[in-house]
Design a protein around this motif. Structure first.
Motif, PDB file in Angstrom:
ATOM      1  N   SER A  33     -48.238  16.994  82.211  1.00 49.23           N
ATOM      2  CA  SER A  33     -47.394  17.025  81.008  1.00 49.23           C
ATOM      3  C   SER A  33     -47.890  18.111  80.052  1.00 49.23           C
ATOM      4  N   THR A  34     -46.933  18.718  79.386  1.00 50.64           N
ATOM      5  CA  THR A  34     -47.254  19.833  78.487  1.00 50.64           C
ATOM      6  C   THR A  34     -46.801  19.481  77.085  1.00 50.64           C
ATOM      7  N   GLU A  35     -47.706  19.656  76.148  1.00 53.93           N
ATOM      8  CA  GLU A  35     -47.321  19.486  74.742  1.00 53.93           C
ATOM      9  C   GLU A  35     -46.921  20.871  74.219  1.00 53.93           C
ATOM     10  N   ILE A  36     -45.696  20.965  73.715  1.00 50.87           N
ATOM     11  CA  ILE A  36     -45.228  22.260  73.187  1.00 50.87           C
ATOM     12  C   ILE A  36     -45.132  22.131  71.676  1.00 50.87           C
ATOM     13  N   ARG A  37     -45.874  22.956  70.965  1.00 47.41           N
ATOM     14  CA  ARG A  37     -45.904  22.874  69.494  1.00 47.41           C
ATOM     15  C   ARG A  37     -45.051  23.977  68.897  1.00 47.41           C
ATOM     16  N   ASP A  38     -44.366  23.637  67.812  1.00 46.75           N
ATOM     17  CA  ASP A  38     -43.545  24.600  67.045  1.00 46.75           C
ATOM     18  C   ASP A  38     -42.393  25.186  67.855  1.00 46.75           C
ATOM     19  N   LEU A  39     -41.777  24.364  68.678  1.00 42.27           N
ATOM     20  CA  LEU A  39     -40.623  24.833  69.454  1.00 42.27           C
ATOM     21  C   LEU A  39     -39.519  25.252  68.489  1.00 42.27           C
ATOM     22  N   LEU A  40     -38.765  26.275  68.867  1.00 45.83           N
ATOM     23  CA  LEU A  40     -37.629  26.696  68.038  1.00 45.83           C
ATOM     24  C   LEU A  40     -36.556  25.610  68.054  1.00 45.83           C
ATOM     25  N   ALA A  41     -36.026  25.304  66.869  1.00 42.44           N
ATOM     26  CA  ALA A  41     -34.888  24.382  66.781  1.00 42.44           C
ATOM     27  C   ALA A  41     -33.637  25.227  66.656  1.00 42.44           C
TER      28      ALA A  41
ATOM     29  N   ALA B 298     -48.491  29.373  95.224  1.00 45.41           N
ATOM     30  CA  ALA B 298     -48.719  29.235  93.775  1.00 45.41           C
ATOM     31  C   ALA B 298     -47.973  28.006  93.252  1.00 45.41           C
ATOM     32  N   ARG B 299     -48.601  27.299  92.336  1.00 46.96           N
ATOM     33  CA  ARG B 299     -47.935  26.141  91.711  1.00 46.96           C
ATOM     34  C   ARG B 299     -48.196  26.211  90.220  1.00 46.96           C
ATOM     35  N   TYR B 300     -47.172  25.899  89.485  1.00 43.43           N
ATOM     36  CA  TYR B 300     -47.373  25.851  88.033  1.00 43.43           C
ATOM     37  C   TYR B 300     -48.173  24.592  87.672  1.00 43.43           C
ATOM     38  N   ARG B 301     -49.143  24.782  86.791  1.00 40.33           N
ATOM     39  CA  ARG B 301     -49.927  23.641  86.293  1.00 40.33           C
ATOM     40  C   ARG B 301     -49.917  23.682  84.779  1.00 40.33           C
ATOM     41  N   SER B 302     -49.722  22.531  84.187  1.00 44.17           N
ATOM     42  CA  SER B 302     -49.657  22.503  82.725  1.00 44.17           C
ATOM     43  C   SER B 302     -50.971  22.985  82.114  1.00 44.17           C
ATOM     44  N   PRO B 303     -50.887  23.840  81.113  1.00 45.97           N
ATOM     45  CA  PRO B 303     -52.122  24.240  80.419  1.00 45.97           C
ATOM     46  C   PRO B 303     -52.512  23.221  79.351  1.00 45.97           C
ATOM     47  N   GLY B 304     -51.776  22.110  79.239  1.00 42.54           N
ATOM     48  CA  GLY B 304     -52.063  21.105  78.195  1.00 42.54           C
ATOM     49  C   GLY B 304     -51.160  21.330  77.003  1.00 42.54           C
ATOM     50  N   THR B 305     -51.633  22.148  76.080  1.00 41.38           N
ATOM     51  CA  THR B 305     -50.836  22.407  74.875  1.00 41.38           C
ATOM     52  C   THR B 305     -50.480  23.885  74.798  1.00 41.38           C
ATOM     53  N   VAL B 306     -49.235  24.146  74.418  1.00 43.35           N
ATOM     54  CA  VAL B 306     -48.808  25.534  74.216  1.00 43.35           C
ATOM     55  C   VAL B 306     -48.236  25.650  72.807  1.00 43.35           C
TER      56      VAL B 306
ATOM     57  N   TRP C 261     -38.507  14.608  78.724  1.00 39.10           N
ATOM     58  CA  TRP C 261     -39.197  15.219  77.590  1.00 39.10           C
ATOM     59  C   TRP C 261     -38.994  14.333  76.363  1.00 39.10           C
ATOM     60  N   THR C 262     -39.930  14.380  75.451  1.00 39.47           N
ATOM     61  CA  THR C 262     -39.789  13.617  74.206  1.00 39.47           C
ATOM     62  C   THR C 262     -40.146  14.520  73.034  1.00 39.47           C
ATOM     63  N   ARG C 263     -39.486  14.221  71.919  1.00 37.52           N
ATOM     64  CA  ARG C 263     -39.789  14.948  70.686  1.00 37.52           C
ATOM     65  C   ARG C 263     -40.671  14.042  69.830  1.00 37.52           C
ATOM     66  N   LYS C 264     -41.672  14.625  69.213  1.00 42.42           N
ATOM     67  CA  LYS C 264     -42.570  13.815  68.375  1.00 42.42           C
ATOM     68  C   LYS C 264     -41.933  13.620  67.009  1.00 42.42           C
ATOM     69  N   GLY C 265     -41.271  12.503  66.823  1.00 43.13           N
ATOM     70  CA  GLY C 265     -40.613  12.206  65.538  1.00 43.13           C
ATOM     71  C   GLY C 265     -39.624  13.293  65.180  1.00 43.13           C
ATOM     72  N   GLU C 266     -39.703  13.723  63.915  1.00 42.76           N
ATOM     73  CA  GLU C 266     -38.794  14.769  63.445  1.00 42.76           C
ATOM     74  C   GLU C 266     -39.445  16.151  63.528  1.00 42.76           C
ATOM     75  N   SER C 267     -40.606  16.192  64.187  1.00 41.90           N
ATOM     76  CA  SER C 267     -41.360  17.458  64.212  1.00 41.90           C
ATOM     77  C   SER C 267     -40.747  18.446  65.209  1.00 41.90           C
ATOM     78  N   LEU C 268     -41.368  19.608  65.321  1.00 46.10           N
ATOM     79  CA  LEU C 268     -40.924  20.614  66.290  1.00 46.10           C
ATOM     80  C   LEU C 268     -41.831  20.578  67.520  1.00 46.10           C
ATOM     81  N   ASP C 269     -42.537  19.461  67.661  1.00 39.61           N
ATOM     82  CA  ASP C 269     -43.477  19.325  68.777  1.00 39.61           C
ATOM     83  C   ASP C 269     -42.871  18.429  69.851  1.00 39.61           C
ATOM     84  N   TYR C 270     -42.954  18.865  71.086  1.00 40.33           N
ATOM     85  CA  TYR C 270     -42.345  18.158  72.211  1.00 40.33           C
ATOM     86  C   TYR C 270     -43.379  17.934  73.304  1.00 40.33           C
ATOM     87  N   VAL C 271     -43.141  16.887  74.113  1.00 38.25           N
ATOM     88  CA  VAL C 271     -43.959  16.708  75.315  1.00 38.25           C
ATOM     89  C   VAL C 271     -43.011  16.709  76.510  1.00 38.25           C
ATOM     90  N   VAL C 272     -43.309  17.567  77.472  1.00 41.57           N
ATOM     91  CA  VAL C 272     -42.473  17.676  78.676  1.00 41.57           C
ATOM     92  C   VAL C 272     -43.286  17.159  79.864  1.00 41.57           C
TER      93      VAL C 272
END
Ligand SMILES: Nc1ncnc2c1ncn2[C@@H]1O[C@H](COP(=O)(O)OP(=O)(O)OP(=O)(O)O)[C@@H](O)[C@H]1O
Ligand SMILES: Nc1ccn([C@@H]2O[C@H](COP(=O)(O)O)[C@@H](O)[C@H]2O)c(=O)n1
Length: 642
Positions: A30-38, A222-230, A56-67
């Motif tokens: 799972s990848t946490e994406i911070r400050d995603l464009l709305a 090659a396989r994509y692996r989550s870097p954790g937080t982006v 995927w989930t959005r963290k409350g009303e923030s621009l942070d998502y977890v995929v």
């Protein structure tokens, strides 16, 4: 005319947001994406991923998502996706779906169906993909059917129409598991966008071997692996509007969210702006731009292939440049949200600009005076954002369909409005010989601002009327003279037509004549717009009797400058003597008192101390003291930059 100053926190980059969402969806973990464009384009990608079984989930009303990554191809094998006009969703998803072994239909808005995708489809067919263009060959909508993918060799893709075709292939190929070489046919455009793709793929664990800009080897296994937080950087293309606002509107304007360490090619817009003479400074995560020292941008002739999106902003900057400007190597504009070369040319012409349009270039020559216009935006966010900058020229622009900015920057107009402000004015009013002119001139010199001696205009009108044999109480006659007054100010000298009248207008006859014509409403009206035209960047110091009350009621600082009648009469006496003009203390004092009374008692725009004006009595204060007092107030109120 308007100025622009302040700081803007940029929304997330569209290019990074949609790439990171797709990579996170295909990755293990799972990848946490911070400050995603709305924005609309990102919404389309999020909806598509959901439809394809990616949680995927959005963290409350923030621009942070977890995929939650699928760890490979999409789990849902049948889907119909509507992708609006989001090229950054449509192209990469097409490639990823072609390699996902399912039955998918992709469509968008009408303009999306006019934007070419044939080169990508062709490249995917080389790999064995089964893709049908259901309306017109080479264009969306598309039907992607299950197929046996034969990766592992060489695939060719054109690079000279849209770099998104290459981006799409690069991001999708790790799904095949086989080492594949991509050969780019034609000169690759918009290279910095490919650099973003490669950088983000590397963050997700897939390193592509790059052989120049013509060959790319995607490794086998090659396989994509989550870097954790982006963290998503601010949008460098969106930064261009604010940086240009600083360069055109005085500035400084600072954008936060992109800077020296940005991975987006559009940060190089700042370099282009520097070539126009703008003063640009940069930190790791911010960029600041201000107008050139001389205030006017330099004409330019630039190859802008590397910054195709931000380059649009330069077409507007050309309206504020000191000569014809050429934007070269921008053919990709023709296949964007609209045909941007044609749209830009059409709308710039509405403003009075002279525009030459070529297959891959634009030449723009600014008009002497921008014309008010209603700008069509062609459902193109960048057209709307670019043309908002025209308002800094003091020209009324109406932006039709402004909501099209939702594609990438829903809050754009609010952010822009926060920066825009009227050019600052210091209004210095007061009675005769209180020192207004001397003080105004020195304050303006210290600040590097323009100066308006409004009394000189009334003096010239009186002189012109006398010369024309028009009685000073003939309101219509004097007003007609005022309306067409051939007056000119040049380096401290004053001209009426071809005559220099610098000394003559300072005579007591002209002083008295000026105060007589100044009492006539039609004369004041005739001079009003002319005085307001002096309000130019970076600021204006205006002196007179009604600067704060009538001409510039929104002045950021209003000073009522006065001194005792005796002190003023003495100053005037010395002034006239120094100029070799006849003077008599007794007469001067009574003339001055009579003039003050007439100025204060008249019905229109009387001399008065306004409640919001600062009283400055210079009876016992020299000019330097008065100037220092005012400059301190200017700084305290933040009216001047620096
Ligand atoms: N604070 C001061 N102390 C001494 N002399 C001054 C002071 N301020 C101005 N002066 C002198 O007084 C004379 C008149 O000043 P100035 O022309 O600036 O006044 P003004 O208010 O613009 O006059 P007007 O509006 O009637 O033209 C000038 O010779 C100037 O040098
Ligand atoms: N804003 C102004 C400025 C001047 N006047 C009239 O003009 C006369 C001459 O002005 P000076 O500042 O050069 O002395 C003055 O006596 C005013 O009657 C004005 O009305 N409004």
């Amino acid at each position: 005319m308007l100025g622009a100053v302040g700081t803007v926190r940029l929304p997330g980059s569209k290019s990074i947001s949609n790439r990171v969402l797709l990579l996170a969806a295909l990755a293990e973990g799972s990848t946490e994406i911070r400050d995603l464009l709305a924005s609309d384009d990102v919404e389309r990608m999020l909806e598509a991923l959901q439809a394809l079984g990616v949680r995927w989930t959005r963290k409350g009303e923030s621009l942070d998502y977890v995929v939650e990554g699928a760890g490979g191809p999409f789990p849902v094998k049948t889907a119909e996706l509507f992708l609006g006009n989001a090229g950054t969703a449509f192209r990469p998803l097409t490639a990823a779906l072609a390699l996902s072994g399912g039955d998918y239909r992709l469509s968008g808005v009408a303009r999306m169906h006019e934007r070419p995708i044939g080169d990508l489809v062709e490249a995917l067919r080389q790999l064995g993909a089964d893709i049908t263009c259901t309306l017109n060959e080479g264009f969306p909508p598309l039907h992607v059917k299950p197929a046996r993918i034969r990766a592992g060799g060489v695939v060719q893709v054109r690079g000279d129409v849209s770099s998104q075709f290459l981006t799409a292939l690069l991001m999708a190929l790790p799904l095949s598991g086989a080492q594949t070489t991509i050969e780019v046919v034609g000169e690759l455009i918009s290279k910095p966008y490919i650099a973003i793709t490669l950088e983000l793929m590397a963050r997700f664990g897939v390193r592509v071997e790059q052989q120049g800009w013509a060959r790319f080897v995607v490794p086998g296994g090659a396989r994509y692996r989550s870097p954790g937080t982006v963290f998503v950087e601010g949008d460098a293309s969106s930064a261009s509007y604010f940086l240009a606002a600083g360069a055109i509107g005085g500035g400084p304007v600072r954008v936060e969210g992109v800077g020296r360490s940005s991975i987006q090619g559009d940060v190089r817009f700042a370099e282009a702006l520097e070539q126009l003479g703008a003063r640009v400074t940069m930190g790791d995560n911010w960029i600041e731009a201000a107008a050139p020292a001389g205030g006017v941008l330099k004409a330019f002739d630039l190859d802008l292939n590397h910054i195709p999106d931000a380059a649009m902003t330069l077409a507007i900057a050309a309206l504020f440049a000191d000569g014809p400007c050429r934007l070269r190597n921008i053919a990709s504009w023709r296949v964007k949200e609209t045909d941007r070369i044609a749209a830009m040319a059409t709308e710039l012409r509405k403003l009075g600009a002279e525009v030459e349009e070529g297959a891959d270039y634009l030449c723009v020559t600014a008009p002497a005076q921008l014309q008010a216009a209603a700008i069509d935006t062609y459902d193109d966010h960048r057209m709307a954002m670019c043309f908002s900058l025209v308002s800094l020229g003091g020209c009324r622009v109406r932006i039709n369909d402004p909501k099209c900015v939702n594609k990438t920057f829903p809050g754009y107009f609010d952010a822009f409005a926060q920066l825009v402000r009227a050019v600052p004015v210091i209004a210095i009013d007061g009675p005769s010989a209180s020192g207004k002119g001397s003080v105004a001139e020195r304050v303006a010199a210290q600040l590097g601002w323009e100066v308006l001696d409004s009394g000189a205009l009334y003096r010239i009108v009186a002189l012109a009327a006398v010369r024309a044999g028009v009685a000073l109480d003939d309101e219509a006659g004097v007003a007609a003279i005022a309306a067409r007054l051939p007056a000119r100010f040049d380096a401290g000298r004053v001209w009426l037509g071809g005559d220099e009248v610098s000394t003559e207008i300072r005579s007591e006859a002209c002083s008295s004549g000026a105060s007589q014509v100044a009492a006539l409403p039609a004369v004041r009206e005739a001079l009003l717009a002319r005085q307001r035209d002096y309000r130019t960047r970076p600021g204006l110091v205006a002196d007179g009797r009604d600067m704060g009350s009538v001409v510039f009621p929104d002045a950021g600082l209003k000073i009522f400058l006065t001194a005792s009648a005796e002190a003023r009469a003495e100053r005037r006496y010395k002034q006239l003597m120094a100029k070799g003009l006849p003077a008599n203390m007794h007469d001067l004092l009574s003339d001055l008192q009579e003039r003050d009374a007439r100025d204060a008692m008249r019905a229109v725009a009387p001399l008065q101390k306004l409640p919001d004006a600062v009283l400055l009595d210079t009876t016992d204060l020299d000019i330097d003291g008065a100037v220092a007092f005012i400059v301190d107030l200017v700084r305290d109120r933040g009216l001047a930059a620096g």
